[in-house]
Design an enzyme around this catalytic site. Structure first.
Site, PDB file in Angstrom:
ATOM      1  N   LEU A  14       4.945   9.458   7.773  1.00  0.00           N
ATOM      2  CA  LEU A  14       5.685   8.538   6.897  1.00  0.00           C
ATOM      3  C   LEU A  14       4.773   7.573   6.143  1.00  0.00           C
ATOM      4  O   LEU A  14       4.989   7.274   4.970  1.00  0.00           O
ATOM      5  CB  LEU A  14       6.704   7.743   7.728  1.00  0.00           C
ATOM      6  CG  LEU A  14       7.508   6.708   6.939  1.00  0.00           C
ATOM      7  CD1 LEU A  14       8.471   7.374   5.963  1.00  0.00           C
ATOM      8  CD2 LEU A  14       8.273   5.768   7.860  1.00  0.00           C
ATOM      9  N   TYR A  34       1.985   8.063   5.006  1.00  0.00           N
ATOM     10  CA  TYR A  34       1.366   8.731   3.854  1.00  0.00           C
ATOM     11  C   TYR A  34       2.506   9.270   2.986  1.00  0.00           C
ATOM     12  O   TYR A  34       2.647  10.466   2.763  1.00  0.00           O
ATOM     13  CB  TYR A  34       0.444   9.867   4.310  1.00  0.00           C
ATOM     14  CG  TYR A  34      -0.766   9.423   5.101  1.00  0.00           C
ATOM     15  CD1 TYR A  34      -1.241   8.115   5.007  1.00  0.00           C
ATOM     16  CD2 TYR A  34      -1.452  10.303   5.932  1.00  0.00           C
ATOM     17  CE1 TYR A  34      -2.363   7.709   5.733  1.00  0.00           C
ATOM     18  CE2 TYR A  34      -2.568   9.900   6.654  1.00  0.00           C
ATOM     19  CZ  TYR A  34      -3.011   8.600   6.550  1.00  0.00           C
ATOM     20  OH  TYR A  34      -4.121   8.201   7.273  1.00  0.00           O
ATOM     21  N   GLY A  81      -0.796  -4.007   4.882  1.00  0.00           N
ATOM     22  CA  GLY A  81       0.072  -5.040   5.460  1.00  0.00           C
ATOM     23  C   GLY A  81       0.655  -4.600   6.793  1.00  0.00           C
ATOM     24  O   GLY A  81       0.998  -3.433   6.965  1.00  0.00           O
ATOM     25  N   HIS A 111       0.803  -1.225   0.000  1.00  0.00           N
ATOM     26  CA  HIS A 111       0.000   0.000   0.000  1.00  0.00           C
ATOM     27  C   HIS A 111       0.837   1.276   0.000  1.00  0.00           C
ATOM     28  O   HIS A 111       0.292   2.368   0.147  1.00  0.00           O
ATOM     29  CB  HIS A 111      -0.955   0.010   1.208  1.00  0.00           C
ATOM     30  CG  HIS A 111      -2.112  -0.919   1.045  1.00  0.00           C
ATOM     31  ND1 HIS A 111      -1.963  -2.222   0.677  1.00  0.00           N
ATOM     32  CD2 HIS A 111      -3.453  -0.732   1.191  1.00  0.00           C
ATOM     33  CE1 HIS A 111      -3.151  -2.798   0.612  1.00  0.00           C
ATOM     34  NE2 HIS A 111      -4.072  -1.907   0.916  1.00  0.00           N
ATOM     35  N   GLY A 123       3.528  -5.329   7.911  1.00  0.00           N
ATOM     36  CA  GLY A 123       4.966  -5.053   7.779  1.00  0.00           C
ATOM     37  C   GLY A 123       5.248  -3.575   7.587  1.00  0.00           C
ATOM     38  O   GLY A 123       6.023  -2.967   8.338  1.00  0.00           O
TER      39      GLY A 123
HETATM   40  P1  FDA Z   1       4.079  -1.867   1.511  1.00  0.00           P
HETATM   41  O1  FDA Z   1       4.278  -3.317   1.414  1.00  0.00           O
HETATM   42  O2  FDA Z   1       3.936  -1.095   0.248  1.00  0.00           O
HETATM   43  O3  FDA Z   1       5.228  -1.253   2.397  1.00  0.00           O
HETATM   44  C1  FDA Z   1       5.301   0.112   2.753  1.00  0.00           C
HETATM   45  C2  FDA Z   1       6.760   0.453   3.113  1.00  0.00           C
HETATM   46  O4  FDA Z   1       7.213  -0.378   4.170  1.00  0.00           O
HETATM   47  C3  FDA Z   1       7.740   0.215   1.968  1.00  0.00           C
HETATM   48  O5  FDA Z   1       8.826   1.110   2.097  1.00  0.00           O
HETATM   49  C4  FDA Z   1       8.220  -1.189   2.225  1.00  0.00           C
HETATM   50  O6  FDA Z   1       9.464  -1.503   1.626  1.00  0.00           O
HETATM   51  C5  FDA Z   1       8.302  -1.216   3.740  1.00  0.00           C
HETATM   52  N1  FDA Z   1       8.057  -2.561   4.263  1.00  0.00           N
HETATM   53  C6  FDA Z   1       6.939  -3.297   4.060  1.00  0.00           C
HETATM   54  N2  FDA Z   1       7.044  -4.465   4.705  1.00  0.00           N
HETATM   55  C7  FDA Z   1       8.251  -4.464   5.318  1.00  0.00           C
HETATM   56  C8  FDA Z   1       8.924  -5.415   6.112  1.00  0.00           C
HETATM   57  N3  FDA Z   1       8.348  -6.583   6.413  1.00  0.00           N
HETATM   58  N4  FDA Z   1      10.174  -5.137   6.558  1.00  0.00           N
HETATM   59  C9  FDA Z   1      10.754  -3.945   6.244  1.00  0.00           C
HETATM   60  N5  FDA Z   1      10.149  -2.994   5.491  1.00  0.00           N
HETATM   61  C10 FDA Z   1       8.904  -3.257   5.031  1.00  0.00           C
HETATM   62  N6  FDA Z   1      -2.215   4.250   7.564  1.00  0.00           N
HETATM   63  C11 FDA Z   1      -2.620   4.452   8.837  1.00  0.00           C
HETATM   64  O7  FDA Z   1      -1.803   4.736   9.722  1.00  0.00           O
HETATM   65  N7  FDA Z   1      -3.939   4.304   9.161  1.00  0.00           N
HETATM   66  C12 FDA Z   1      -4.882   3.957   8.255  1.00  0.00           C
HETATM   67  O8  FDA Z   1      -6.065   3.833   8.590  1.00  0.00           O
HETATM   68  C13 FDA Z   1      -4.458   3.747   6.891  1.00  0.00           C
HETATM   69  N8  FDA Z   1      -5.363   3.411   5.933  1.00  0.00           N
HETATM   70  C14 FDA Z   1      -4.923   3.206   4.634  1.00  0.00           C
HETATM   71  C15 FDA Z   1      -5.845   2.866   3.637  1.00  0.00           C
HETATM   72  C16 FDA Z   1      -5.418   2.663   2.337  1.00  0.00           C
HETATM   73  C17 FDA Z   1      -6.420   2.287   1.276  1.00  0.00           C
HETATM   74  C18 FDA Z   1      -4.046   2.812   2.012  1.00  0.00           C
HETATM   75  C19 FDA Z   1      -3.570   2.611   0.590  1.00  0.00           C
HETATM   76  C20 FDA Z   1      -3.130   3.150   3.004  1.00  0.00           C
HETATM   77  C21 FDA Z   1      -3.557   3.361   4.306  1.00  0.00           C
HETATM   78  N9  FDA Z   1      -2.657   3.709   5.309  1.00  0.00           N
HETATM   79  C22 FDA Z   1      -3.094   3.899   6.587  1.00  0.00           C
HETATM   80  C23 FDA Z   1      -1.239   3.888   4.988  1.00  0.00           C
HETATM   81  C24 FDA Z   1      -0.466   2.601   5.284  1.00  0.00           C
HETATM   82  O9  FDA Z   1      -0.285   2.482   6.682  1.00  0.00           O
HETATM   83  C25 FDA Z   1       0.917   2.661   4.606  1.00  0.00           C
HETATM   84  O10 FDA Z   1       0.761   2.783   3.228  1.00  0.00           O
HETATM   85  C26 FDA Z   1       1.750   1.437   4.972  1.00  0.00           C
HETATM   86  O11 FDA Z   1       3.094   1.734   4.757  1.00  0.00           O
HETATM   87  C27 FDA Z   1       1.322   0.243   4.163  1.00  0.00           C
HETATM   88  O12 FDA Z   1       1.983  -0.915   4.564  1.00  0.00           O
HETATM   89  P2  FDA Z   1       2.014  -2.150   3.554  1.00  0.00           P
HETATM   90  O13 FDA Z   1       2.791  -3.229   4.171  1.00  0.00           O
HETATM   91  O14 FDA Z   1       0.655  -2.421   3.082  1.00  0.00           O
HETATM   92  O15 FDA Z   1       2.771  -1.483   2.317  1.00  0.00           O
END
Ligand code: FDA
Length: 542
Positions: A482, A484, A190, A124, A192
């Protein structure tokens, strides 16, 4: 011949004889499989490296996918949320580990092959940093690592970094209706990325951020070592809880402190247009929402209404509430503190905490919680977002100008999230997320579109809006969140980033915590292997 070897291999795996008569033999069979789709010698060499760093008992043949693999595209697309990046540069390999051995081997071999690593949990990231890069790279996608082990007696859970928030919430609610976890509202995010970037949601005024509720973590560092809280030390453990995990390594598991929620919670939603007095309500909301009891969360969502009808478009503000308690208690509080909202018993619905998760995710509360297990995002839209933090209420004229701009773009959404409560009590240096006691609320600005030609226009509007807001929001630094992610704030040069250059965006996300993050990064990853456009820089020690 291929069939014979395949059958022999499958038999050995089936019979549990994964030690294989000779590791060399096992690896050569594994290698043979991969050669079917791995065409270049570089691919073979990466695969060979990967296999040679695995214990023989852990060899699996569906971990690495090249661009020639039939599953490559579907895996890559599976969690891309922002279609703005769907045609961006593609990773050389997609690595889909099942366990930490696979992550360790991938890190070691990526270094050997000079490939940059991008880590993806839920995909995301607002700027796609978990799956795009301008230099040769691979993506480690953690979707197989998503088990959730909930211990209600001791009130904690171990959750794989590739799990979604929906999977976490579902697993907790399957064991208890009086436990929850304070994290975001979107079930496909996610854990993560979310937790390593902070993570807030509807109960954060009572319990703080997701990152504030981490007890332990497991990660693979730049040398391929597996670390837990004890072995990584308190500095690195501090950094990965809000400083963004991707600068420091690959987190594969979090140990989370579960929080207590009442068996009955209450929600309401009140929508008012400008013509119905929304401006006055937002004015008042700014001054009281952060002071509400920590059981009460009311955010304000600003949107355009009637964009497609004959009427002129106008702005509407939706005040959405979650209260950790019954309607009776909620009404006695909200009718006293915010009578102008006109909330009555009829507006309120009582439910369980897990139903409130469904409600805020946009599902009917009558749905089974199973829908939270759905990981597929299938977005059809591109978007751009930005964030701000507010220390002093925006005056009426400022709000009026803001609403004028909002009405120009029918797909714009602004979410105003009240702080205060527990967020005020936690020290701003407790985790890298610094925006605690002095802040009334945070703002997320978002605009979406589905036609590629509109990208420039929509992003242009977003940048004008951000400029407009400058006098009304925090300065020195202009704070940002961060999670966002916004590359307009600045980006690192490749491969060497100076501290000064990164301070442009780093101080905005982390304020006074940025320097500590730089020190931790310098020790944890001195050669800056885990580089990305907004990774923490390494100090060059002369
Ligand atoms: P993704 O996999 O894209 O990772 C995001 C970042 O973290 C990248 O830099 C990635 O490399 C790193 N990363 C991921 N997994 C890792 C791991 N295991 N180890 C090391 N680094 C890792 N936020 C919030 O606080 N409250 C909310 O309610 C929402 N709601 C929301 C809704 C929607 C529709 C979206 C698109 C986004 C949100 N967000 C949010 C924002 C969200 O918290 C943010 O985009 C996160 O980084 C997403 O994490 P993911 O693992 O899904 O993303």
């Amino acid at each position: 011949m291929v069939g014979k070897i395949t059958r022999a291999y499958e038999r050995e795996v089936k019979e549990g004889d994964v030690k294989m008569a000779s590791p060399k033999f096992g690896m050569s069979i594994l290698f043979f499989f991969l050669c079917i789709s791995f065409c270049s010698s570089t691919d073979q060499s990466f695969q060979q490296c990967f296999s040679s760093h695995l214990p023989p008992s852990n060899i699996t043949y569906d971990v690495i996918f090249t661009q020639n693999s039939s599953q490559y595209s579907s895996i890559l697309q599976s969690s891309i949320r922002n279609l703005r990046f769907s045609n961006a540069s593609k990773p050389r390999y997609l690595v889909t580990p099942y366990n930490e051995d696979h992550i360790q081997a991938t890190i070691i071999c990526s270094k050997e092959h000079h490939l940059q690593v991008r880590v993806r949990s839920g995909g995301h990231d607002y700027e796609g940093l978990s799956y795009i890069s301008d230099v040769p790279f691979i993506v480690i996608d953690l979707f197989h690592i998503r088990s959730v082990m909930v211990d209600i007696k001791n009130e904690y859970a171990w959750v794989g970094a590739g799990a979604t928030l929906g999977e976490l919430y579902y697993s907790i609610s399957a064991k208890s209706n009086v436990h929850g976890f304070p994290a975001g509202s979107c079930p496909t995010v996610g854990v993560g990325g979310h937790i390593s970037g902070g993570g807030f949601g509807t109960i954060f005024r009572k319990y703080g951020l997701a990152a504030d509720n981490v007890i332990d973590a497991k990660m693979v560092d730049v040398n391929g070592n597996v670390l837990d809280r004890k072995s990584m030390g308190e500095d690195l453990f501090w950094a990965i809880r809000g400083g963004g995990g991707a600068s420091f390594g690959v987190i594969f598991s979090w140990k989370l402190k579960l929080v207590r929620v009442p068996p009955t919670v209450t929600v309401f939603k009140t929508v008012k247009s400008l013509e119905q007095g929304a401006t006055k309500l937002v004015q008042k909301w700014q001054n009281i929402a952060y002071k509400f009891h920590h059981d009460l969360f009311v955010h304000a969502v600003i949107q355009v209404t009637n964009p497609n009808s004959n009427q002129n478009p106008t702005v509407q503000v939706s005040f959405d509430c979650l209260f950790l308690g019954t309607t009776e208690r909620l009404l006695s509080s909200i009718q006293r503190s915010f009578p102008e909202l006109g909330v009555t018993q009829e507006n309120c619905t009582e439910m369980s905490w897990i139903q409130s998760v469904l409600y805020f995710a946009g599902y009917s509360i009558a749905e089974s919680a199973d829908v939270l297990l759905n990981r597929t995002t299938q977005s059809t839209q591109s978007f751009k977002a930005k964030s701000d933090y507010v220390k002093e209420a925006i005056p009426k004229t400022g709000l009026e100008g803001l609403f004028k701009m909002v009405v120009e773009e029918e797909t714009s959404v602004l979410i105003l999230t009240p702080y205060g409560g527990r967020m005020k009590q936690i020290k701003s240096s407790a985790t890298p997320f610094p925006y605690r006691s002095e802040y009334l609320y945070g703002i997320q600005y978002m605009i979406s579109w589905d036609v590629a030609e509109e990208t420039g226009k929509r992003i242009g509007w977003m940048r004008r809006l951000y400029k407009y807001m400058e006098p009304y929001v925090s300065t020195a630094p202009r704070a940002a969140y961060l999670n966002y992610r916004d590359l307009d704030l600045g980006r690192n040069s490749y491969p060497n980033t100076s501290y000064v250059e990164s301070s442009e965006w780093g101080l905005k996300y982390f304020n006074h915590n940025f320097n500590r993050l730089v020190r931790v990064k310098t020790l944890a990853d001195p050669h800056n292997f885990f580089w990305n456009e907004q990774s923490i820089p390494v100090l060059r020690l002369e």
